[in-house]
Design an enzyme around this catalytic site. Sequence first.
Site, PDB file in Angstrom:
ATOM      1  N   ASP A   1       0.825  -1.212   0.000  1.00  0.00           N
ATOM      2  CA  ASP A   1       0.000   0.000   0.000  1.00  0.00           C
ATOM      3  C   ASP A   1       0.857   1.260   0.000  1.00  0.00           C
ATOM      4  OD1 ASP A   1       0.794  -0.663   2.594  1.00  0.00           O
ATOM      5  OD2 ASP A   1      -1.151  -0.267   3.521  1.00  0.00           O
TER       6      ASP A   1
ATOM      7  N   GLU B   1       7.814   7.772 -19.010  1.00  0.00           N
ATOM      8  CA  GLU B   1       9.071   7.082 -19.284  1.00  0.00           C
ATOM      9  C   GLU B   1       9.410   6.008 -18.252  1.00  0.00           C
ATOM     10  OE1 GLU B   1       9.192  11.087 -21.267  1.00  0.00           O
ATOM     11  OE2 GLU B   1       8.673  10.362 -19.261  1.00  0.00           O
TER      12      GLU B   1
ATOM     13  N   PHE C   1      14.864  13.104 -21.366  1.00  0.00           N
ATOM     14  CA  PHE C   1      13.701  12.617 -20.621  1.00  0.00           C
ATOM     15  C   PHE C   1      13.883  11.190 -20.099  1.00  0.00           C
ATOM     16  CE2 PHE C   1      11.323  15.542 -23.756  1.00  0.00           C
ATOM     17  CZ  PHE C   1      11.769  16.661 -23.057  1.00  0.00           C
TER      18      PHE C   1
ATOM     19  N   HIS D   1      18.016  13.710 -29.757  1.00  0.00           N
ATOM     20  CA  HIS D   1      18.159  15.134 -29.442  1.00  0.00           C
ATOM     21  C   HIS D   1      19.208  15.341 -28.353  1.00  0.00           C
ATOM     22  CE1 HIS D   1      14.501  14.976 -31.725  1.00  0.00           C
ATOM     23  NE2 HIS D   1      14.402  16.307 -31.761  1.00  0.00           N
TER      24      HIS D   1
END
Length: 480
Positions: free
Chosen positions: A148, A358, A383, A407
């Site tokens: 949990d 991601e 990212f 990139h």
Amino acid sequence: MINIDKLEKISKLIRYFILISTTRAGSGHPSSSLSAVELMSTLFFGGFFKFKINHIEYINNDRLIFSKGHASPLMYSLWAAAGAVSEEELLTMRKFGSRLEGHPTPNFPYVEAATGSLGQGLSIGLGMALNAKYIDKLPYYTYVLLGDSEMTEGSQWEAIQIAAHYKLDNLVGIIDVNRLGQRGETIYGWDIKAYEKRISSFGWETITVDGHNIKEIADAYENALSVKGKPTMIIAKTIKGKGVNLLEDKNDWHGKAISKAQMDTALKELGNVDKKIRGEILNPEQVNIPEEGIEEYDKIPMEIDKIATRKAYGNTLVNIFSKYPQIVVLDAEVGNSTFSEIFKKRFPQRFFEMYIAEQNMVGTALGLSLRGKIPFISSFSAFLTRAFDQIRMSQYSNSNIKFVGSHAGVSIGEDGASQMGLEDIAMFRTLLVSVVLYPSDGISTEKLVEKAAAHFGNVYIRTTRMDTPIIYSKEDDFKI
């Protein structure tokens, strides 16, 4: 028809195993393990979990992932109750050289994936479920035991929404809602309706149960196996430390073993334990994966002047798929920039859109990798950094993932610092036996992408945005 009396006896045996192994080790997480005993004993020995215990690699075995990896004493005790681990080996838990580590790793062969850094198991299970439903088309189920506390991790909700999107009715999560985390009460305590409301709103079937009532648990599994078109989450109210008065619903016992004297008292509370009883795990259906040949298709010719390495990457995926049919491609909603969309357009059945999530993408790739696929996953290199914990953990599961960051570097200029992948090489160089590749032109990209596919292990390929001139010849060779 389940045999409740036998399952209760097996549950008592499992509690005995948990206590003796953690007390001998002098450390571990007995209280977190005790809360989920009935949930797991019913799954294993109630006729729901199907697994060839003497054929671990069988393709149609059900899969079980302990996302709450600190409950490893429960995992090892389950397999001991199934006859796969001896009591003597249980007493080596957490000792140097033992297969039974403090958190599960594949050194213990019944472990599907290394866990322990919370919030990752559901994504791994998602990858295995995707593989079964859409690639291998096998009827096995994937079960994930969740804590949990870890349900506050953002990666869980990334996985929850993507699993619903892909209608993974072969994925079953089980949340052990025992109220207490490491330092006190969890965010919702025992409010299982709070979990039910949130998870059902994402499109999951939700079932709430008393996590110590074997009949209720068995009914929940039976219902879960009949659900179609969406994944199922069983939300179980449990008591941390269940079965031991010293530990039951007590704070400040997380991650602590009880002493020998305390164990003696706890074992008296358990009462008579049948140490000879063993549970039976049913065999799965006998199946074979049909051979699906790839029809002949036109390859994409290499540019002779200039080409961006990111585009050469997309072209190469198409060109090598016939040679490496285990390839599956994932992208984080930037496929028109990473050029993974070139592969998607040719082979849409082997491309999965992961959207801007991601962390879940990396976990999903690990699940696919562990089922024998070669996942190529791509996003902007900047990212991928947010998924570093998933990337880091994957190495302990003998993973075979190809990460592609586009990139890269300062050369993207006007887009600014937020888009520049500057830390990626350093990040991937910290990983054990990871390979880092930075092709400079179309030909080196083509060669290195294929080398990455052929190489077993994690590989990072760095690609750039702008077109670059061809400087190598077709005859040049590159080695990893």
